[in-house]
Design a protein around this motif. Structure first.
Motif, PDB file in Angstrom:
ATOM      1  N   ALA A 124       0.835  -1.203   0.000  1.00 55.99           N
ATOM      2  CA  ALA A 124       0.000   0.000   0.000  1.00 55.99           C
ATOM      3  C   ALA A 124       0.870   1.253   0.000  1.00 55.99           C
ATOM      4  N   LEU A 125       2.014   1.188   0.691  1.00 58.33           N
ATOM      5  CA  LEU A 125       2.868   2.372   0.784  1.00 58.33           C
ATOM      6  C   LEU A 125       3.557   2.719  -0.521  1.00 58.33           C
ATOM      7  N   VAL A 126       3.631   1.735  -1.444  1.00 61.16           N
ATOM      8  CA  VAL A 126       4.263   2.023  -2.735  1.00 61.16           C
ATOM      9  C   VAL A 126       3.567   3.201  -3.412  1.00 61.16           C
ATOM     10  N   ASP A 127       2.274   3.360  -3.145  1.00 62.38           N
ATOM     11  CA  ASP A 127       1.538   4.464  -3.757  1.00 62.38           C
ATOM     12  C   ASP A 127       1.731   5.783  -3.036  1.00 62.38           C
ATOM     13  N   LEU A 128       2.583   5.823  -2.015  1.00 65.36           N
ATOM     14  CA  LEU A 128       2.748   7.065  -1.251  1.00 65.36           C
ATOM     15  C   LEU A 128       3.139   8.253  -2.128  1.00 65.36           C
ATOM     16  N   PRO A 129       4.098   8.112  -3.042  1.00 69.65           N
ATOM     17  CA  PRO A 129       4.432   9.273  -3.869  1.00 69.65           C
ATOM     18  C   PRO A 129       3.256   9.769  -4.696  1.00 69.65           C
ATOM     19  N   PHE A 130       2.306   8.899  -4.917  1.00 74.82           N
ATOM     20  CA  PHE A 130       1.120   9.262  -5.656  1.00 74.82           C
ATOM     21  C   PHE A 130       0.175  10.074  -4.804  1.00 74.82           C
ATOM     22  N   ALA A 131       0.048   9.703  -3.545  1.00 71.79           N
ATOM     23  CA  ALA A 131      -0.951  10.296  -2.668  1.00 71.79           C
ATOM     24  C   ALA A 131      -0.406  11.488  -1.888  1.00 71.79           C
ATOM     25  N   LEU A 178       8.483   6.455  -8.520  1.00 73.37           N
ATOM     26  CA  LEU A 178       8.579   5.102  -7.952  1.00 73.37           C
ATOM     27  C   LEU A 178       7.363   4.222  -8.209  1.00 73.37           C
TER      28      LEU A 178
END
Lengths: 302, 291
Positions: A124-131, A178
């Motif tokens: 789930a954290l992989v999407d952090l740069p997105f959010a 990323l």
């Protein structure tokens, strides 16, 4: 759930269930019209909204640029400072996208294939740069890699300066790109049939051979798509980069920043000219991504 | 089917023991590198936001957030999101209905047009509205003659936010509705439901998780947008600053603790977004596989 009509509709569906392909064949050959209502209304609203919000504003860029003479245009987009910013922005974005391709492929592999405690959270954290908003990312990265920051202090003894240098721009561009490669490769990797690997292994391939000859070719289209998406995002990015970049003209000034500088100097024509070059690049990348996605769809539908 | 972590000895003579995964040392090595990369670029920055915000204690943290300019920034951000998210939601549903349930020429062109704000630099997204509504813009003279301020005022910020968050709901709903096809709506029509009724009772329940997913992403981007709003806003403290712009001002004044305190609000929003995103994604995947 959904009331009477939904329940009835679903059971009617079960009675007349046909596959999508057969249905299309049915409709196309019989030439039947689509009976669903609302096309006029929704299509009209969609076209209106797209025109107002996207087409008209974007065309303003091209019209404004067209008002420049050819010499004026060349001078606006070809001066040394602008060229330096192109080299910096596109060059570092390319490098960052490459980094993300390598490590993104690796991360997708580990996330899909290996068991890890807490894998769901990492995923789930992989999407952090997105959010995460770009300004927050910007100040965080700048603080982390400053000479006295958590990470910067390990590099200072070696004389490596990250903050306020092109190296910092690379870090920021890698951060925001990323998720792209990971998220394009993951679904393909998940759907990969292990029968192929089993067959290769039966036929005597080593694990490395199986990877390079059997698995990697299937992953290449989504990998390229992710690369192009990460590249496009890095080229246009502003908020995450300006805090950690030095923003010095000719050295560490990214093209979006140059556009804003020109705007603040009321050089609207110059800003627009540079913007049109960037827009042309964005459309080109978008076109390439569409082709790649078409290619990978063909590849996977074999 | 073998799961990873299964037999790794490569005895090719025995077909039962196939070489389906890397040897354990290679696995550990690859995992370590991947985790190191993800930790460096994801975990450390995320932790840094909150640690820096609370460096001077919770009192300073709360004071930074309650400060009038910060408060005004929060209000403006909420207004921008409250306007752009519903607008783009209505558009997203309308566009995906038109695209997913009907066939017409130029469909891929329309989808590409919808995707444009996604691939355009945020700075350019703000620039186009300055070109239209700024003093030297197409409508600039008319606007200043009627003393309507768009650029360097709240309406401009809302417009820029609408532009950059425009594709999110549509991008989520189009593939979802395409995979669901027309069957159920047509069946509802056959059973006598009108267009609106079949939409409300049949389509909406089917797409509700996709709608949630799109709305939460749209909202995150609307509240966090920096580049486009920076160009359009004029940076007037207390009046035309959103939360991200306020963070920038605080940071540039070397007021790091306050900057990170306000930034942590956005980081919290990001975490909530990720959590809801995972939930909605899982539900949507469940739905698609049940079709």
């Amino acid at each position: 759930m959904g009331g009477r009509y939904a329940v009835l509709a679903r059971s009617t569906c079960d009675l007349v269930r046909v596959t999508e392909r057969e249905k299309h064949r049915m409709f196309n050959s019989a030439g039947k019209r689509n009976v669903l209502p609302g096309f006029g209304l929704t299509m009209g609203y969609t076209l209106l909204y797209v025109s107002l919000i996207v087409i008209i504003p974007l065309s303003a860029v091209f019209f404004k640029t067209a008002s420049l003479s050819w010499e004026g245009f060349v001078e606006a987009v070809g001066s040394a400072r602008v060229l330096a910013s192109y080299r910096l922005t596109f060059g570092i974005a390319l490098f960052a996208a490459l980094l993300n391709s390598v490590f993104g492929l690796l991360s997708a592999w580990v996330l899909v294939r290996y068991r890890l405690p807490g894998k769901r959270i990492v995923d789930a954290l992989v999407d952090l740069p997105f959010a995460l908003p770009t300004a927050v990312a910007g100040i965080t990265l700048a603080t982390l890699y400053a000479p006295s920051g958590w990470l910067g202090r390990f590099l200072t003894p070696f004389g490596i300066k990250v903050a306020y240098t092109p190296l910092g721009i690379l870090v920021a561009m890698t951060f925001i790109g990323l998720p792209f490669v990971v998220r394009t490769v993951q679904p393909v990797l998940e759907e990969l049939e292990t029968e192929l690997e089993e067959a290769a292994s039966c036929l005597g391939a080593s694990r490395l051979q199986t990877f390079t000859r059997v698995i990697f070719p299937v992953l290449l289209p989504p990998l390229l798509t992710g690369f192009a998406l990460a590249f496009a995002r890095a080229v246009g990015e502003y908020g995450s980069i300006i805090f950690i970049a030095g923003n010095m003209p000719m050295v560490s000034e990214i093209t979006p920043l140059l556009i804003i500088t020109k705007l603040e100097q009321f050089d609207y024509a110059g800003a627009t000219a540079i913007a049109s070059v960037m827009l042309a690049a964005s459309f080109l990348i978008l076109f390439v991504v569409n082709i790649l996605q078409w290619w990978s769809r063909r590849y996977s539908e074999k | 089917m073998h799961l990873p972590g299964g037999p790794t000895r490569n005895t090719k003579k025995n077909p039962a023991e196939l070489n389906l995964t890397e040897p354990a040392p290679v696995r550990w090595f690859l995992t370590a590198i991947a985790l190191a990369f993800l930790a460096l670029f994801l975990f450390v920055p995320l932790a840094a936001v909150f640690v820096q915000a609370l460096e001077k204690g919770t009192e300073a943290y709360l004071a930074a957030i309650a400060e009038p300019d910060a408060f005004a920034a929060v209000r403006l951000t909420l207004i921008a999101a409250a306007v752009s998210v519903p607008l783009n939601l209505v558009f997203g549903v309308a566009a995906s209905w038109a695209i997913a349930k009907f066939d017409f020429p130029g469909k891929s062109l329309l989808i590409t047009l919808i995707d444009i704000p996604f691939s355009v630099s945020p700075v350019i997204s703000g620039l186009i509205f300055v070109l239209l509504f700024g003093l030297q813009g197409w409508f600039g003279e008319w606007l200043s003659a009627n003393s309507i301020k768009i650029v360097f005022a709240v309406p401009g910020i809302i417009l820029a936010t609408v532009f950059v968050t425009f594709p999110f709901v549509a991008r989520e709903l189009i593939p979802l509705m395409q995979s669901q096809g027309r069957d159920e709506e047509e069946a509802a029509l056959v059973l006598g439901a009108g267009g609106l009724k079949s939409f409300l009772r049949v389509t909406l329940p089917n797409i509700k998780w996709g709608v949630l997913y799109g709305v939460i992403l749209c909202n995150a981007r609307a509240m966090g947008e920096f580049g486009a709003v920076s160009v359009v806003s004029g940076h007037i403290r207390g009046a035309t600053n959103t939360i991200p712009l306020h963070v920038e001002i605080l940071y540039n004044e070397y007021n790091f603790t306050a900057a990170f305190a306000v930034a942590s609000l956005l980081a919290l929003l990001a975490l909530v977004t990720l959590a809801v995103k995972s939930l909605a994604e899982w539900k949507v995947r469940q739905q698609i596989s049940a079709e």
